[in-house]
Scaffold this active site. Structure first.
Site, mmCIF file in Angstrom:
data_model
loop_
_atom_site.group_PDB
_atom_site.id
_atom_site.type_symbol
_atom_site.label_atom_id
_atom_site.label_comp_id
_atom_site.label_asym_id
_atom_site.label_seq_id
_atom_site.Cartn_x
_atom_site.Cartn_y
_atom_site.Cartn_z
ATOM 1 N N GLU A 118 0.829 -1.212 0.000
ATOM 2 C CA GLU A 118 0.000 0.000 0.000
ATOM 3 C C GLU A 118 0.860 1.256 0.000
ATOM 4 O O GLU A 118 1.952 1.249 0.545
ATOM 5 C CB GLU A 118 -0.879 0.007 1.281
ATOM 6 C CG GLU A 118 -1.698 -1.250 1.433
ATOM 7 C CD GLU A 118 -2.345 -1.385 2.810
ATOM 8 O OE1 GLU A 118 -2.392 -0.391 3.555
ATOM 9 O OE2 GLU A 118 -2.783 -2.506 3.130
ATOM 10 N N LYS A 120 2.011 4.719 1.475
ATOM 11 C CA LYS A 120 1.928 5.310 2.812
ATOM 12 C C LYS A 120 1.477 6.755 2.636
ATOM 13 O O LYS A 120 2.241 7.634 2.235
ATOM 14 C CB LYS A 120 3.277 5.247 3.524
ATOM 15 C CG LYS A 120 3.161 5.692 4.978
ATOM 16 C CD LYS A 120 4.448 5.402 5.745
ATOM 17 C CE LYS A 120 4.262 5.662 7.230
ATOM 18 N NZ LYS A 120 3.909 7.046 7.530
ATOM 19 N N ASP A 122 0.320 10.475 3.233
ATOM 20 C CA ASP A 122 0.880 11.475 4.142
ATOM 21 C C ASP A 122 -0.208 12.451 4.569
ATOM 22 O O ASP A 122 -0.373 13.521 4.009
ATOM 23 C CB ASP A 122 2.021 12.212 3.429
ATOM 24 C CG ASP A 122 2.967 12.846 4.419
ATOM 25 O OD1 ASP A 122 2.773 12.651 5.638
ATOM 26 O OD2 ASP A 122 3.889 13.543 3.979
ATOM 27 N N TYR A 230 -7.489 1.927 5.303
ATOM 28 C CA TYR A 230 -6.435 0.925 5.199
ATOM 29 C C TYR A 230 -6.366 -0.058 6.367
ATOM 30 O O TYR A 230 -5.460 -0.863 6.434
ATOM 31 C CB TYR A 230 -5.067 1.570 4.971
ATOM 32 C CG TYR A 230 -4.674 2.656 5.957
ATOM 33 C CD1 TYR A 230 -4.540 2.395 7.316
ATOM 34 C CD2 TYR A 230 -4.408 3.940 5.496
ATOM 35 C CE1 TYR A 230 -4.167 3.387 8.209
ATOM 36 C CE2 TYR A 230 -4.030 4.948 6.380
ATOM 37 C CZ TYR A 230 -3.911 4.666 7.743
ATOM 38 O OH TYR A 230 -3.548 5.653 8.613
ATOM 39 N N LYS A 319 10.237 4.036 3.713
ATOM 40 C CA LYS A 319 10.079 5.465 3.446
ATOM 41 C C LYS A 319 10.852 5.941 2.212
ATOM 42 O O LYS A 319 11.943 5.453 1.907
ATOM 43 C CB LYS A 319 10.550 6.276 4.670
ATOM 44 C CG LYS A 319 9.833 5.910 5.959
ATOM 45 C CD LYS A 319 8.457 6.544 6.067
ATOM 46 C CE LYS A 319 8.514 7.978 6.470
ATOM 47 N NZ LYS A 319 8.484 8.216 7.921
ATOM 48 N N CYS A 412 12.588 46.994 -12.873
ATOM 49 C CA CYS A 412 12.563 45.666 -13.497
ATOM 50 C C CYS A 412 13.983 45.204 -13.814
ATOM 51 O O CYS A 412 14.737 45.940 -14.451
ATOM 52 C CB CYS A 412 11.722 45.736 -14.778
ATOM 53 S SG CYS A 412 11.824 44.253 -15.775
ATOM 54 N N CYS A 415 14.495 45.164 -17.805
ATOM 55 C CA CYS A 415 14.496 46.331 -18.686
ATOM 56 C C CYS A 415 14.657 47.649 -17.960
ATOM 57 O O CYS A 415 14.752 48.690 -18.600
ATOM 58 C CB CYS A 415 13.217 46.356 -19.522
ATOM 59 S SG CYS A 415 11.767 46.861 -18.586
ATOM 60 N N CYS A 430 6.090 44.787 -13.955
ATOM 61 C CA CYS A 430 6.961 45.703 -14.675
ATOM 62 C C CYS A 430 6.063 46.559 -15.553
ATOM 63 O O CYS A 430 5.187 46.040 -16.243
ATOM 64 C CB CYS A 430 7.936 44.906 -15.535
ATOM 65 S SG CYS A 430 8.688 45.908 -16.820
ATOM 66 N N CYS A 436 10.012 45.835 -22.428
ATOM 67 C CA CYS A 436 10.654 44.818 -21.595
ATOM 68 C C CYS A 436 10.874 43.512 -22.369
ATOM 69 O O CYS A 436 9.940 42.960 -22.939
ATOM 70 C CB CYS A 436 9.773 44.550 -20.376
ATOM 71 S SG CYS A 436 10.471 43.358 -19.245
#
Ligand code: IVH
Length: 714
Positions: A118, A120, A122, A230, A319, A412, A415, A430, A436
């Site tokens: 299965e 695991k 989290d 589970y 793990k 920026c 530019c 910007c 630019c």
């Protein structure tokens, strides 16, 4: 008062609706195969709510409408687990897994025995208790013996069945599993939080845990949570299968989601093979996992092995490498997106996160850096999950003594134009839209569009190449296209040079003796030349000023009549124009305040681009003086065409709904503009009504125009 006293039809209808909703939930959450569109599902729910409201005697706590009920709690009650919730021993290496298999072999013999395999998950472990088929209590794991009663919150998790799907429910059935926040939901939640300037969730696990610990179940209900079963806890009056994998199958039949990744395998190679397989798919799974779990499948064999302290000897968690690691911020830079959006990025001392070396992590936006108070020199937790860009989760405090709070740069980095912060918006931008380099491609593409300067033959690919290949020989330098003004300096030699570079890239060598096909180049130059004579409205739209769409550009052209007047207009003057609000006014002022943009406009002028000024005023006609807004999708003509026909009748087509709007035309899937029109009580025409209107007036106009025979050409 009993359920039987309600009219039969209502009772039958309620029951039918409930079972149909439960069925759809099951398909959606457990089988992951939705059977009806969301809107249809919502309709069923609405019907059920209405019926229950009309017949309160039919209400039941198991009803799908009752997932969010009750009041916020002041705290959570303790809940003692009848059967303790155990934990798992961890393994991080193949050797440790081999040891695990050897220990099992030593007890039950070396014949190959099956394991349930299965992922695991989290998230947060919980236990759900069903009595006589009804969900009566749900609790967190806590210390394994005593957890917190979070029943009200768990009821809001739509993949948790409120009733078991069976006609013969057990007296007691405790089902254990994990509540997780799927990655997509987590990302969407954080995106919204960022836009609102709220605190974000550090990772999906914290998201799941935090959501279940909300005192107000109404808040939990808004969080995207999922459950996967589970394991079993206490069971009374249910025939437990002889092996775990069979239990999972039965749990699925009872209505519980079980991860689609569960499998069965034998021996060390079977385990390691599964570890590899799931590991390779880890980034593609819809939820975070931190490893896989091996469980000896047969219950009699599990009993033979027993437990050490609080973990079973018959199970092991293998793990994966962690998705979060600590490293140091060496710099904070900003990146400029295609549309000018500024994103702060942390440059990191290289660190291995879940198998990938991470050197950069996004900090999303200015507000996020400030909320997390990330500074150069800080130790930070970096997270990488799925194909999502690595991000800085949090700072490991304290900051180094010399670290200073970060501030957004003024200019920026691409530019040198000013960076502007839009009020109430999370992103800074910007302001050098026309100038630019980061915004070049978008700017040129928009400029050339049909409804803007209408340069035919200047497609996205050509633009891509023009801004990246050095095909322009200008004096001593050879360079790529920089701004829209450069388009008007192109000649045949330039385009042929471009073609040669494209060919060379494709591995073709251009034979200098063979005549080069030049038709496309001539056509493109012609289209560019033709675009020189335009209108002020088109030019304004083409400049790509933020918030200035086609309709606003027309309004501005009509109201101000000249680019110079508009460029010098004060915000207050701008706001007097119909449908120019404070935001649009601000964007216009910003645009013309940026000298780089003014420079490009001057270059356009010098290149011979001419715009007929004062040409935007609506034609006189039966709809003169009427402001119309078009929204949604029309079927028999495009919104563009509809707009043109309305304008031909004298109407002014506007981009936003306000009190000044006379009527709104709404096609299919109209959104906020239609809502606003309704809120303002404005007349709303559907497509049929629009066509009728156009027909009526077109007839009038035809009659009026018949002298000079001029009707709309298209
Ligand atoms: S079985 C007796 N199966 O891992 C075994 N646990 O370290 C009880 N977990 O608290 C747990 N996925 O939160 C089991 N497929 C899975 C799991 C799983 C995640 C978590 C669970 C538990 C922790 C144990």
């Amino acid at each position: 008062m009993t359920a039987a006293s309600a009219p039969i039809s209502a009772k039958a209808r309620v029951e039918a609706l409930r079972s149909s909703i439960v069925e759809h939930d099951w398909h959606y959450f457990v089988l992951d195969a939705p059977t009806i569109p969301d809107a249809e599902y919502d309709r069923l729910m609405a019907q059920l709510r209405a019926l229950e409201a009309a017949h309160p005697e039919l209400l039941s706590v198991d009803s799908p409408t009752q997932r969010v009920g009750g009041k916020p709690a002041r705290g959570f009650a303790e809940c003692r687990h009848e059967t303790p919730m155990l934990s798992l021993a961890n393994a991080f290496s193949v050797d440790e897994v081999a040891d695990f298999v050897r220990r099992i072999d030593a007890v039950i013999g070396v014949a190959e025995h099956a394991f349930s395999l299965e992922p695991k998950l989290d998230g947060l472990a919980i236990s759900l208790r069903y009595e006589n088929g009804h969900f009566v209590r749900g609790a967190t794991r806590g210390d394994g013996a005593v957890g917190e009663d979070v029943t009200a919150n768990l009821r809001t998790v739509r993949s948790i069945p409120l009733c078991l799907h069976t006609a013969t429910p057990p007296r007691v059935l405790e089902v254990r599993g994990e509540v997780v926040m799927p990655r997509a939901g987590f990302a969407a939640y954080n995106e919204r939080a960022r836009q609102r300037g709220d605190k974000t969730l550090a990772n999906p696990r914290n998201g799941a845990a935090g959501s279940l610990r909300q005192l107000d179940p109404a808040i939990t209900a808004t969080r995207p949570l999922a459950f996967f079963a589970y394991a079993l806890g206490s069971v009374v009056g249910w025939e437990v299968p002889d092996r775990h994998s069979a239990t999972l199958v039965k749990l699925r039949e009872l209505g519980f989601p079980v991860s689609a990744e569960v499998d069965v395998g034998c021996g060390l190679t079977g385990l390691l093979d599964y570890f590899q397989r799931i590991g390779a798919r880890r980034d593609q799974l819809p939820y975070d996992i931190d490893g896989v779990v091996y469980k000896l499948d047969r219950y009699d064999q599990q009993r033979e092995l027993g437990f050490v302290s609080r973990a079973p000897r018959w199970a092991l968690a293998h793990k994966f490498p962690a998705q979060e690691e600590i490293t140091v911020v060496s710099a904070i830079d900003v990146q400029v997106g295609r549309t000018g959006a500024i994103t702060p990025v942390a440059r990191l001392q290289p660190v291995l996160v879940a198998g990938v070396v991470v050197t950069n992590a996004t900090l999303h936006n200015e507000g996020e850096v400030q909320r997390k108070d990330v500074r150069v020199g800080d130790r930070v937790i970096v997270r990488r999950a799925g194909d999502v860009i690595p991000e800085v989760v949090s700072v490991v405090l304290p900051h180094p003594a010399d670290a200073v709070p970060w501030t957004l740069p003024q200019y920026c980095p691409e530019c040198g134009s000013h960076i502007v912060r839009e009020a109430e918006q999370a992103v800074a931008r910007c302001s050098g839209g026309l100038f630019c380099p980061a915004q070049r491609k978008e700017a040129i593409h928009h400029f050339a569009a049909r409804r803007a300067m209408n340069i035919e033959g200047l497609g996205e690919e050509t633009i891509d190449d023009m801004v990246s290949l050095p095909f322009l020989k200008r004096g001593s330098e050879t360079r790529a296209l920089r701004t829209v003004a450069d388009l008007y300096g192109l000649d045949l030699d330039d385009l042929l040079a471009l073609k040669q570079l494209q060919d060379a890239r494709a591995g073709q060598i251009t034979d200098p003796k063979k005549p080069v096909p030049t038709r496309w180049a001539e056509k493109l130059l012609e289209a560019i030349a033709n675009s020189k004579a335009t209108t002020l409205a088109r030019l304004l739209f083409a400049l790509g000023i933020r918030e200035v769409g086609e309709a606003t550009a027309k309004t501005l052209a009509a109201e101000f009549g000249s680019l110079d007047v508009l460029a010098k207009a004060e915000p207050d003057t701008l706001k007097k124009a119909p449908d120019v609000g404070p935001v649009v006014a601000e964007r216009i002022v910003e645009f013309f305040a940026e000298p780089h943009n003014v420079e490009v406009i001057e270059q356009l002028r010098q290149a011979g681009v001419q715009w007929a000024e004062g040409q935007g005023r609506p034609t006189a006609g039966p709809l003169t003086g009427q402001t119309v807004v078009l929204t949604g999708t029309l079927t028999s003509l495009t919104r563009d065409q509809a707009g043109q026909r309305l304008e031909a009748l004298g109407a002014k087509v506007s981009g936003s709904v306000s009190k000044k709007t006379h009527f709104v035309v709404a096609g299919a899937d109209a959104g906020s503009k239609l809502d606003k029109a309704r809120a303002l009580n404005l007349p709303v025409l559907d497509e049929g009504a629009l066509l009728a209107l156009l027909r009526t007036h077109a007839a009038d106009q035809d009659a009026a125009d018949s002298d000079h025979g001029a009707t709309d050409a298209h």
